[in-house]
Motif scaffolding. Structure first.
Motif, short mmCIF file in Angstrom:
data_model
loop_
_atom_site.label_atom_id
_atom_site.label_comp_id
_atom_site.label_asym_id
_atom_site.label_seq_id
_atom_site.Cartn_x
_atom_site.Cartn_y
_atom_site.Cartn_z
N ARG A 148 -30.25 -14.82 -65.14
CA ARG A 148 -31.13 -15.69 -65.91
C ARG A 148 -32.58 -15.35 -65.63
N PHE A 149 -33.42 -15.62 -66.61
CA PHE A 149 -34.86 -15.43 -66.47
C PHE A 149 -35.38 -16.42 -65.43
N GLN B 110 -40.89 -10.36 -76.34
CA GLN B 110 -40.65 -11.40 -75.34
C GLN B 110 -39.16 -11.55 -75.05
N ASP B 111 -38.35 -11.54 -76.11
CA ASP B 111 -36.90 -11.65 -75.93
C ASP B 111 -36.37 -10.46 -75.14
N GLU C 154 -34.64 -10.44 -71.32
CA GLU C 154 -33.34 -9.85 -71.02
C GLU C 154 -33.45 -8.81 -69.90
N LEU C 155 -34.50 -7.98 -69.93
CA LEU C 155 -34.66 -6.95 -68.91
C LEU C 155 -34.88 -7.56 -67.53
#
Length: 75
Positions: free
Chosen positions: A69-70, A54-55, A59-60
């Motif tokens: 930002r997500f 998930q992290d 980031e991708l």
């Protein structure tokens, strides 16, 4: 996404993840307390791996956005 496109190759990782989730579901449906220690460790490892993915996905996705930002959820 393939390596030729410069992205991560996730096919084998996703297959292992789905298998682990299916095994967890089967175990929970048939288990009676107390749950064995080896299974609890496998579940802990699966959850840690899932959190790591998930992290990484966050980031991708953020890399492709102007603000870095997500994006917020639509739900």
């Amino acid at each position: 996404m393939s390596e030729e496109q410069g992205g991560p190759v996730l096919d084998s990782t996703l297959a292992e993840w789905f298998t682990a989730r299916e095994e967890t579901t089967r175990h929970l449906q048939s288990a009676t307390p107390p749950v064995d220690t080896a299974w609890v460790q496998r579940l802990a490892d699966l959850l840690a791996t899932e959190r790591s993915w998930q992290d990484q996905y966050t980031e991708l996705i953020a890399v492709g956005r102007r603000d870095g930002r997500f994006p917020p959820s639509n739900r």
